[in-house]
Scaffold this motif. Sequence first.
Motif, short mmCIF file in Angstrom:
data_model
loop_
_atom_site.label_atom_id
_atom_site.label_comp_id
_atom_site.label_asym_id
_atom_site.label_seq_id
_atom_site.Cartn_x
_atom_site.Cartn_y
_atom_site.Cartn_z
N ALA A 152 -1.10 13.99 12.76
CA ALA A 152 -0.51 14.22 11.93
C ALA A 152 -0.39 13.24 10.70
N LEU A 153 -0.38 11.92 11.21
CA LEU A 153 -0.30 10.93 10.10
C LEU A 153 -1.53 11.03 9.10
N ALA A 154 -2.74 11.13 9.61
CA ALA A 154 -3.94 11.31 8.84
C ALA A 154 -3.96 12.46 7.96
N THR A 155 -3.60 13.54 8.55
CA THR A 155 -3.47 14.63 7.76
C THR A 155 -2.31 15.00 6.83
N LEU A 156 -1.47 14.44 7.12
CA LEU A 156 -0.23 14.30 6.25
C LEU A 156 -0.61 13.61 4.92
N ALA A 157 -1.36 12.50 5.06
CA ALA A 157 -1.97 11.72 4.07
C ALA A 157 -2.70 12.46 3.34
N ILE A 158 -3.49 13.22 3.81
CA ILE A 158 -4.86 14.07 2.80
C ILE A 158 -3.83 15.16 2.32
N GLY A 159 -2.66 15.69 3.00
CA GLY A 159 -1.93 16.80 2.12
C GLY A 159 -1.35 16.28 1.07
N THR A 160 -0.59 14.92 1.15
CA THR A 160 -0.08 14.37 0.06
C THR A 160 -1.01 14.01 -1.09
N LEU A 161 -2.27 13.62 -0.77
CA LEU A 161 -3.24 13.37 -1.65
C LEU A 161 -3.53 14.77 -2.63
N LEU A 162 -3.60 15.89 -1.88
CA LEU A 162 -3.59 17.06 -2.50
C LEU A 162 -2.71 17.52 -3.44
N SER A 163 -1.48 16.95 -2.93
CA SER A 163 -0.21 17.39 -3.92
C SER A 163 -0.27 16.87 -5.23
N VAL A 164 -0.56 15.37 -5.35
CA VAL A 164 -0.73 14.77 -6.51
C VAL A 164 -1.98 14.98 -7.49
N LEU A 165 -3.13 15.47 -6.68
CA LEU A 165 -4.27 16.04 -7.27
C LEU A 165 -4.14 17.42 -8.04
N LEU A 166 -3.24 18.28 -7.44
CA LEU A 166 -3.24 19.51 -7.77
C LEU A 166 -2.02 19.93 -8.65
N ARG A 167 -1.06 19.36 -8.15
CA ARG A 167 0.13 19.55 -8.84
C ARG A 167 1.32 20.60 -8.99
N THR A 168 0.88 21.92 -8.54
CA THR A 168 1.59 23.10 -8.32
C THR A 168 1.48 23.46 -6.94
N ARG A 169 2.48 24.31 -6.54
CA ARG A 169 2.74 24.63 -5.26
C ARG A 169 1.48 25.49 -5.02
N ALA A 170 1.30 26.63 -5.94
CA ALA A 170 0.06 27.70 -5.37
C ALA A 170 -0.91 27.24 -5.41
N ARG A 171 -1.34 25.94 -6.28
CA ARG A 171 -2.80 25.15 -5.98
C ARG A 171 -3.00 24.61 -4.73
N GLY A 257 -7.37 5.97 11.19
CA GLY A 257 -6.61 5.02 10.24
C GLY A 257 -7.17 5.03 9.09
N ALA A 258 -8.55 4.95 9.08
CA ALA A 258 -9.03 4.86 7.62
C ALA A 258 -8.89 5.98 6.62
N THR A 259 -8.81 7.18 7.28
CA THR A 259 -8.67 8.42 6.61
C THR A 259 -7.37 8.32 6.18
N THR A 260 -6.17 7.81 6.93
CA THR A 260 -5.01 7.90 6.30
C THR A 260 -4.92 6.86 5.26
N LEU A 261 -5.32 5.74 5.40
CA LEU A 261 -5.12 4.59 4.21
C LEU A 261 -5.90 4.95 3.12
N VAL A 262 -7.17 5.59 3.09
CA VAL A 262 -8.03 6.02 1.87
C VAL A 262 -7.21 7.12 1.13
N SER A 263 -6.81 8.04 1.79
CA SER A 263 -6.06 9.15 1.38
C SER A 263 -4.52 8.74 0.58
N PHE A 264 -4.12 7.85 1.43
CA PHE A 264 -2.89 7.48 0.73
C PHE A 264 -3.01 6.50 -0.32
#
Lengths: 277, 231
Positions: A152-171, A257-264
Amino acid sequence: MRPRETLLIVAREVREAIRNRWFLLSAASFLGLSLGLSLLGLAGSMRSGFAGFDRTTASLLNVMLLFVPLMTLSLGGLGVAGELEDGSLATLLSQPVTRAEVYTGKFLGLLAAVWASILLGFGVTGIVVGLFAGGGNVGAFVGLVTLVMLLALATLAIGTLLSVLLRTRARVVGAAFAVWLFLVYASDLGTIGLVVARNLAPQQVFFLAVLNPIEDARLLGTLALSGRLDVLGPVGLFGLDRFGPTGLRVLLSAALGATTLVSFLWGYRVFRRTPVS
Amino acid sequence: MIRMTGVTMRLDGRTILDHVTLDVAPGEAVALVGPNGSGKTSILRALLGLMPFSGYAAIDGHDVVREPVAARTVVGYLPQKPAFGDVLAIEAILFAARLRKVPRRRAEEALREAGIEDEAAQRRTKTFSGGMLQRLSLAVALLADPKVLLLDEPTASLDRAGQLAFLDIVTALRQREKTVLLASHRSEEIAVLCDRVIAVEAGHVAEPEREAQPAPALAQVIPIDARRAYR
């Protein structure tokens, strides 16, 4: 970064998670899935009742590998994008807080809520299985819960990265689903394709698999349950031969851990310069 | 108190602000005027560090990029369309109060001053009208008695009585030497509140800064009947 201000934002995220009811919904889903699988665990042996920890853990592993990333990729994805779209991020950032505090606070707040829902759901299942089915490897069940929290930690970090990269809910929702499909299915198919097309050696396939956090969790879970990876074929055997059980656990945990850190860190780097209106 | 030097902002390949330079002295009230999309709001957002830009911007001597916390500590911001997410009004202001280390009592007082009664304070902000959101935003902006007010079309969502109340509050703040930078289309509020006008056009400060027209008395701008109706 100031801890007090960051914690205030964490608390705000947790409050909103509870108010929006997704926290209760996800806790109920974890509880329903784990109890349901425990009940179904004995169906094959023509008996009814709750299966012990061994069967419950084994049944849960594959379901959690699908369910948890889907949930956290979407939640992380909506975290920043939702506030960016409705304008409340501008209100927050006009207060005396830094972007590092906001990004970290939002991430940790979501993580705290996700972890709490996992602990609540699995905790109740653990108690029920302990009371009604007794025996089995409690350690493996606790290991599974820990693994689910790491995933959950690693995939939440990826999700948060997507959030700032794409910036709209739909995308973000579309991208979160696409990333989930890729991690769960397409990366396996891609690896198989590469093996066929480029004649990859087991070690190359192994290192490709380690890049995928869901594969890391799958390997870690299988290792915790059986202590062997031969069920996963030559790739699993290569990993076990090359690194040994302990080394492999460390390597796979480090990969998560690396996935989390890099994504974050990548996400924060983007967020630092994100226009907010 | 507010200084921008050579501020350029580009977004998606478009130039939003082009070498904007302006100064606002302590205690001064300045209006940014110009057509929609001219860059008034972007100037305020640059000062808040909400949008990336090149050049220099500072509030009370604090560079808004290098010292964002110090700069925003002295600022109260009233956006055109305030948003607080899905929270109770009291939670929204208490959160801001904690960030600004302001006691709860002052937060409750700020709500009352902005015309939000106890019952409304317990409501979710998503159920608020535009005018109520604007009032809550005003309460949050004035919470910590800031030295500088950045106001973006502050009365756009307010009815006549709300506009009057707002003008009363800001007029009182002006008498306490607060610095105000106001983006507005409304000539009446500019005339009442501001000492000076800066015209913004297509991302440039288009005209030399000029004095605002002599301010009429508040009673001339807002009919006495409206003031009574509000009270």
